[in-house]
Design a protein around this motif. Structure first.
Motif, PDB file in Angstrom:
ATOM      1  N   ILE A  53    -105.728  14.965  75.321  1.00  0.00           N
ATOM      2  CA  ILE A  53    -105.258  13.838  76.140  1.00  0.00           C
ATOM      3  C   ILE A  53    -103.953  13.286  75.568  1.00  0.00           C
ATOM      4  CG2 ILE A  53    -105.749  11.458  76.843  1.00  0.00           C
ATOM      5  CD1 ILE A  53    -107.610  13.134  78.365  1.00  0.00           C
ATOM      6  N   MET A  54    -103.949  13.064  74.245  1.00  0.00           N
ATOM      7  CA  MET A  54    -102.777  12.473  73.590  1.00  0.00           C
ATOM      8  C   MET A  54    -101.795  13.570  73.202  1.00  0.00           C
ATOM      9  SD  MET A  54    -103.617   9.439  73.719  1.00  0.00           S
ATOM     10  CE  MET A  54    -105.086   8.471  73.970  1.00  0.00           C
ATOM     11  N   MET A  55    -100.696  13.660  73.960  1.00  0.00           N
ATOM     12  CA  MET A  55     -99.699  14.685  73.665  1.00  0.00           C
ATOM     13  C   MET A  55     -98.307  14.100  73.772  1.00  0.00           C
ATOM     14  SD  MET A  55    -100.774  18.221  74.073  1.00  0.00           S
ATOM     15  CE  MET A  55    -100.116  18.785  75.595  1.00  0.00           C
ATOM     16  N   PRO A  56     -97.355  14.667  73.002  1.00  0.00           N
ATOM     17  CA  PRO A  56     -95.974  14.194  73.112  1.00  0.00           C
ATOM     18  C   PRO A  56     -95.394  14.453  74.510  1.00  0.00           C
ATOM     19  CG  PRO A  56     -96.275  15.564  71.153  1.00  0.00           C
ATOM     20  CD  PRO A  56     -97.524  15.685  71.972  1.00  0.00           C
ATOM     21  N   PHE A  57     -94.527  13.555  74.957  1.00  0.00           N
ATOM     22  CA  PHE A  57     -93.773  13.645  76.219  1.00  0.00           C
ATOM     23  C   PHE A  57     -94.613  13.404  77.478  1.00  0.00           C
ATOM     24  CE2 PHE A  57     -91.440  16.692  73.380  1.00  0.00           C
ATOM     25  CZ  PHE A  57     -90.441  15.803  73.026  1.00  0.00           C
ATOM     26  N   ALA A  65    -103.165  23.365  75.171  1.00  0.00           N
ATOM     27  CA  ALA A  65    -102.137  22.339  74.995  1.00  0.00           C
ATOM     28  C   ALA A  65    -102.650  21.375  73.928  1.00  0.00           C
ATOM     29  CB  ALA A  65    -101.895  21.608  76.308  1.00  0.00           C
ATOM     30  N   GLU A  66    -102.086  21.478  72.739  1.00  0.00           N
ATOM     31  CA  GLU A  66    -102.591  20.708  71.597  1.00  0.00           C
ATOM     32  C   GLU A  66    -101.473  20.556  70.585  1.00  0.00           C
ATOM     33  OE1 GLU A  66    -103.870  18.802  69.034  1.00  0.00           O
ATOM     34  OE2 GLU A  66    -105.768  19.244  70.012  1.00  0.00           O
ATOM     35  N   ASP A  67    -101.190  19.323  70.142  1.00  0.00           N
ATOM     36  CA  ASP A  67    -100.088  19.138  69.191  1.00  0.00           C
ATOM     37  C   ASP A  67    -100.521  19.328  67.739  1.00  0.00           C
ATOM     38  OD1 ASP A  67    -101.546  16.816  69.322  1.00  0.00           O
ATOM     39  OD2 ASP A  67     -99.834  15.468  69.286  1.00  0.00           O
ATOM     40  N   ASN A  68    -101.821  19.548  67.509  1.00  0.00           N
ATOM     41  CA  ASN A  68    -102.291  19.873  66.162  1.00  0.00           C
ATOM     42  C   ASN A  68    -102.344  21.397  66.053  1.00  0.00           C
ATOM     43  OD1 ASN A  68    -103.971  20.706  64.055  1.00  0.00           O
ATOM     44  ND2 ASN A  68    -105.313  18.944  64.211  1.00  0.00           N
ATOM     45  N   SER A  69    -101.369  21.970  65.344  1.00  0.00           N
ATOM     46  CA  SER A  69    -101.263  23.433  65.329  1.00  0.00           C
ATOM     47  C   SER A  69    -102.454  24.102  64.634  1.00  0.00           C
ATOM     48  CB  SER A  69     -99.955  23.874  64.686  1.00  0.00           C
ATOM     49  OG  SER A  69     -99.880  23.375  63.373  1.00  0.00           O
ATOM     50  N   MET A  70    -103.075  23.421  63.671  1.00  0.00           N
ATOM     51  CA  MET A  70    -104.256  24.017  63.010  1.00  0.00           C
ATOM     52  C   MET A  70    -105.378  24.228  64.027  1.00  0.00           C
ATOM     53  SD  MET A  70    -103.800  24.848  59.920  1.00  0.00           S
ATOM     54  CE  MET A  70    -105.499  25.220  59.522  1.00  0.00           C
ATOM     55  N   SER A  88     -98.691  13.297  78.861  1.00  0.00           N
ATOM     56  CA  SER A  88    -100.084  13.252  78.402  1.00  0.00           C
ATOM     57  C   SER A  88    -100.966  14.259  79.133  1.00  0.00           C
ATOM     58  CB  SER A  88    -100.657  11.851  78.618  1.00  0.00           C
ATOM     59  OG  SER A  88    -100.953  11.669  79.997  1.00  0.00           O
ATOM     60  N   GLY A  89    -102.145  14.489  78.566  1.00  0.00           N
ATOM     61  CA  GLY A  89    -103.129  15.363  79.201  1.00  0.00           C
ATOM     62  C   GLY A  89    -103.494  14.883  80.597  1.00  0.00           C
ATOM     63  N   LEU A  90    -103.563  13.556  80.771  1.00  0.00           N
ATOM     64  CA  LEU A  90    -103.890  13.005  82.097  1.00  0.00           C
ATOM     65  C   LEU A  90    -102.795  13.355  83.102  1.00  0.00           C
ATOM     66  CD1 LEU A  90    -105.273   9.467  81.142  1.00  0.00           C
ATOM     67  CD2 LEU A  90    -106.594  11.514  81.735  1.00  0.00           C
ATOM     68  N   GLU A  91    -101.537  13.259  82.661  1.00  0.00           N
ATOM     69  CA  GLU A  91    -100.421  13.611  83.550  1.00  0.00           C
ATOM     70  C   GLU A  91    -100.431  15.109  83.878  1.00  0.00           C
ATOM     71  OE1 GLU A  91     -96.693  10.851  82.554  1.00  0.00           O
ATOM     72  OE2 GLU A  91     -97.702  11.558  80.745  1.00  0.00           O
ATOM     73  N   ILE A  92    -100.879  15.911  82.918  1.00  0.00           N
ATOM     74  CA  ILE A  92    -100.970  17.360  83.150  1.00  0.00           C
ATOM     75  C   ILE A  92    -102.013  17.640  84.236  1.00  0.00           C
ATOM     76  CG2 ILE A  92    -101.716  19.568  82.129  1.00  0.00           C
ATOM     77  CD1 ILE A  92    -100.359  18.453  79.489  1.00  0.00           C
ATOM     78  N   ILE A  93    -103.184  16.990  84.129  1.00  0.00           N
ATOM     79  CA  ILE A  93    -104.230  17.176  85.150  1.00  0.00           C
ATOM     80  C   ILE A  93    -103.665  16.797  86.521  1.00  0.00           C
ATOM     81  CG2 ILE A  93    -106.512  16.474  85.983  1.00  0.00           C
ATOM     82  CD1 ILE A  93    -107.134  15.611  83.042  1.00  0.00           C
ATOM     83  N   ALA A 126     -99.145  25.609  73.877  1.00  0.00           N
ATOM     84  CA  ALA A 126     -98.093  24.617  74.084  1.00  0.00           C
ATOM     85  C   ALA A 126     -98.342  23.471  73.117  1.00  0.00           C
ATOM     86  CB  ALA A 126     -98.126  24.113  75.522  1.00  0.00           C
ATOM     87  N   GLU A 127     -97.263  22.928  72.540  1.00  0.00           N
ATOM     88  CA  GLU A 127     -97.414  21.846  71.568  1.00  0.00           C
ATOM     89  C   GLU A 127     -97.105  20.478  72.147  1.00  0.00           C
ATOM     90  OE1 GLU A 127     -95.321  22.753  67.963  1.00  0.00           O
ATOM     91  OE2 GLU A 127     -96.560  24.523  67.585  1.00  0.00           O
ATOM     92  N   ASN A 128     -96.653  20.448  73.396  1.00  0.00           N
ATOM     93  CA  ASN A 128     -96.417  19.156  74.040  1.00  0.00           C
ATOM     94  C   ASN A 128     -96.568  19.321  75.548  1.00  0.00           C
ATOM     95  OD1 ASN A 128     -93.772  19.723  75.364  1.00  0.00           O
ATOM     96  ND2 ASN A 128     -93.081  19.957  73.249  1.00  0.00           N
ATOM     97  N   GLY A 129     -96.575  18.186  76.251  1.00  0.00           N
ATOM     98  CA  GLY A 129     -96.821  18.210  77.682  1.00  0.00           C
ATOM     99  C   GLY A 129     -95.762  18.925  78.501  1.00  0.00           C
ATOM    100  N   LYS A 130     -94.504  18.820  78.066  1.00  0.00           N
ATOM    101  CA  LYS A 130     -93.416  19.499  78.804  1.00  0.00           C
ATOM    102  C   LYS A 130     -93.611  21.016  78.767  1.00  0.00           C
ATOM    103  CE  LYS A 130     -89.535  16.281  78.235  1.00  0.00           C
ATOM    104  NZ  LYS A 130     -88.499  15.932  77.280  1.00  0.00           N
TER     105      LYS A 130
END
Length: 119
Positions: free
Chosen positions: A53-57, A7-12, A59-64, A31-35
């Motif tokens: 941790i920092m993701m659109p919609f 889960a990372e919004d930086n595609s590179m 966050s990584g913390l909410e995912i955990i 996945a490119e965002n938390g949803k």
């Protein structure tokens, strides 16, 4: 074949990790965002989750929190963040993260940690 979700919004970065981990014989979901992340976790039940941790919609913390509390799932979760902000790291561990890496990190180090956790 073990499934890993990135889960990372930086595609590179996610493509680099995907390439390195597929070479090691893992199946990768991206996945490119938390949803998207939550949807993929619920659909595929991966053996390991790597999340920024920092993701659109969502966050990584909410995912955990979702994985541990809503799904009651003990899947290992490696979190990474550009900020070495101590309180975020502590919060991630308190919520149930397995490991933490500060960005930028070496893909080789990530591969080693993944192998150690999935051994």
């Amino acid at each position: 074949m073990k499934k890993i979700l990135i889960a990372e919004d930086n595609s590179m970065l996610s493509l680099l990790l995907k390439f390195r981990l597929e070479k090691e014989g893992y199946e990768l979901l991206i996945a490119e965002n938390g949803k998207e992340t939550i949807a993929l976790i619920e659909e595929h039940n991966p053996e390991l989750i790597l999340t920024d941790i920092m993701m659109p919609f969502i966050s990584g913390l909410e995912i955990i929190s979702h994985v541990r509390n809503t799904l009651k799932n003990s899947t290992p979760i490696i979190v990474f963040s550009a900020s070495g902000q101590e309180e975020i790291v502590l919060k991630a561990f308190k919520l149930g993260a397995t490991d933490f890496m500060t960005k930028p990190f070496s893909p080789n180090e990530m591969v080693n940690r993944v192998k150690r956790i999935l051994r």
